[in-house]
Each structure stands twice: as structure tokens, then as C-alpha cells.
Motif scaffolding. Sequence first.
Motif, PDB file in Angstrom:
ATOM      1  N   VAL A   1       0.831  -1.204   0.000  1.00  0.00           N
ATOM      2  CA  VAL A   1       0.000   0.000   0.000  1.00  0.00           C
ATOM      3  C   VAL A   1       0.869   1.259   0.000  1.00  0.00           C
ATOM      4  O   VAL A   1       0.612   2.195  -0.771  1.00  0.00           O
ATOM      5  N   VAL A   2       1.891   1.297   0.830  1.00  0.00           N
ATOM      6  CA  VAL A   2       2.763   2.475   0.874  1.00  0.00           C
ATOM      7  C   VAL A   2       3.503   2.632  -0.451  1.00  0.00           C
ATOM      8  O   VAL A   2       3.641   3.747  -0.967  1.00  0.00           O
ATOM      9  N   SER A   3       3.949   1.538  -1.030  1.00  0.00           N
ATOM     10  CA  SER A   3       4.629   1.602  -2.323  1.00  0.00           C
ATOM     11  C   SER A   3       3.695   2.149  -3.401  1.00  0.00           C
ATOM     12  O   SER A   3       4.091   2.993  -4.210  1.00  0.00           O
ATOM     13  N   GLY A   4       2.463   1.686  -3.413  1.00  0.00           N
ATOM     14  CA  GLY A   4       1.504   2.187  -4.389  1.00  0.00           C
ATOM     15  C   GLY A   4       1.207   3.664  -4.213  1.00  0.00           C
ATOM     16  O   GLY A   4       1.150   4.424  -5.183  1.00  0.00           O
TER      17      GLY A   4
ATOM     18  N   ILE B   1      -5.177 -10.345   2.317  1.00  0.00           N
ATOM     19  CA  ILE B   1      -4.482  -9.094   2.608  1.00  0.00           C
ATOM     20  C   ILE B   1      -3.256  -8.950   1.713  1.00  0.00           C
ATOM     21  O   ILE B   1      -2.985  -7.878   1.164  1.00  0.00           O
ATOM     22  N   ILE B   2      -2.514 -10.033   1.556  1.00  0.00           N
ATOM     23  CA  ILE B   2      -1.318  -9.998   0.713  1.00  0.00           C
ATOM     24  C   ILE B   2      -1.695  -9.747  -0.748  1.00  0.00           C
ATOM     25  O   ILE B   2      -1.076  -8.911  -1.425  1.00  0.00           O
ATOM     26  N   LEU B   3      -2.711 -10.427  -1.250  1.00  0.00           N
ATOM     27  CA  LEU B   3      -3.140 -10.221  -2.631  1.00  0.00           C
ATOM     28  C   LEU B   3      -3.676  -8.812  -2.866  1.00  0.00           C
ATOM     29  O   LEU B   3      -3.422  -8.206  -3.905  1.00  0.00           O
ATOM     30  N   PHE B   4      -4.407  -8.275  -1.869  1.00  0.00           N
ATOM     31  CA  PHE B   4      -4.891  -6.903  -1.976  1.00  0.00           C
ATOM     32  C   PHE B   4      -3.738  -5.924  -2.111  1.00  0.00           C
ATOM     33  O   PHE B   4      -3.781  -4.999  -2.932  1.00  0.00           O
ATOM     34  N   SER B   5      -2.682  -6.124  -1.314  1.00  0.00           N
ATOM     35  CA  SER B   5      -1.553  -5.188  -1.372  1.00  0.00           C
ATOM     36  C   SER B   5      -0.818  -5.287  -2.703  1.00  0.00           C
ATOM     37  O   SER B   5      -0.380  -4.268  -3.249  1.00  0.00           O
ATOM     38  N   ILE B   6      -0.701  -6.494  -3.243  1.00  0.00           N
ATOM     39  CA  ILE B   6      -0.038  -6.653  -4.545  1.00  0.00           C
ATOM     40  C   ILE B   6      -0.869  -5.993  -5.643  1.00  0.00           C
ATOM     41  O   ILE B   6      -0.330  -5.271  -6.488  1.00  0.00           O
ATOM     42  N   ILE B   7      -2.168  -6.210  -5.628  1.00  0.00           N
ATOM     43  CA  ILE B   7      -3.049  -5.617  -6.640  1.00  0.00           C
ATOM     44  C   ILE B   7      -3.073  -4.099  -6.500  1.00  0.00           C
ATOM     45  O   ILE B   7      -3.034  -3.364  -7.494  1.00  0.00           O
ATOM     46  N   PHE B   8      -3.118  -3.603  -5.263  1.00  0.00           N
ATOM     47  CA  PHE B   8      -3.127  -2.158  -5.019  1.00  0.00           C
ATOM     48  C   PHE B   8      -1.857  -1.519  -5.573  1.00  0.00           C
ATOM     49  O   PHE B   8      -1.904  -0.495  -6.243  1.00  0.00           O
ATOM     50  N   ASP B   9      -0.712  -2.139  -5.301  1.00  0.00           N
ATOM     51  CA  ASP B   9       0.564  -1.625  -5.791  1.00  0.00           C
ATOM     52  C   ASP B   9       0.588  -1.642  -7.317  1.00  0.00           C
ATOM     53  O   ASP B   9       1.059  -0.696  -7.952  1.00  0.00           O
ATOM     54  N   TYR B  10       0.099  -2.704  -7.905  1.00  0.00           N
ATOM     55  CA  TYR B  10       0.094  -2.837  -9.368  1.00  0.00           C
ATOM     56  C   TYR B  10      -0.818  -1.800 -10.021  1.00  0.00           C
ATOM     57  O   TYR B  10      -0.464  -1.222 -11.047  1.00  0.00           O
ATOM     58  N   LEU B  11      -1.984  -1.548  -9.439  1.00  0.00           N
ATOM     59  CA  LEU B  11      -2.938  -0.627 -10.042  1.00  0.00           C
ATOM     60  C   LEU B  11      -2.569   0.844  -9.844  1.00  0.00           C
ATOM     61  O   LEU B  11      -3.044   1.700 -10.594  1.00  0.00           O
TER      62      LEU B  11
END
Length: 82
Positions: free
Chosen positions: A16-19, A70-80
Amino acid sequence: MYWKLRIPLIMGVMGVVSGLVQKFPNLFLVNTSYFISSAIFFGLIGIIITIFEKTGMNEKKVHFIIGVGIILFSIIFDYLMV
């Protein structure tokens, strides 16, 4: 099967912070060098993880699927957010 929230929260915070930093760089890292911006990024992650440690939120146990979510949400959030 239950899992402590420590690893999902760490990975979630990083995603999330990276995104957010990628989407809004001027909000977090205003005209700084690469070294300073990296230090601010890791410092922000460290502060958030320390808050989780002090409040005991990372010791809660959740189902394995919620942790993976939670992990998948953070990966998708960063990607989007790119």
C-alpha cells in the motif's frame, strides 16, 4: 488453519505504501535525492510496523484465507497505482 497477522500486515503495508508513493510522489518525497527518498520510504514503513507491534495488532490470529487476501490486496493495489 490460523495464521498470525504479522507477515500479511508487513507485506500489506509495503504494497500500500509503495503504491501511494508511486501514485503521489510529491506528497511524500518533495524534491529530494534518491537516497533521502528511499530513507523516507523505509522510515514510513518502519513507523507503521512499529505501531502495529506496539498495539498488538500483529499478534491476532486470522484464518489463512484472510491473510492471503491481505497480501493479494496489497499486490493488486501496488500494481494498479502505477
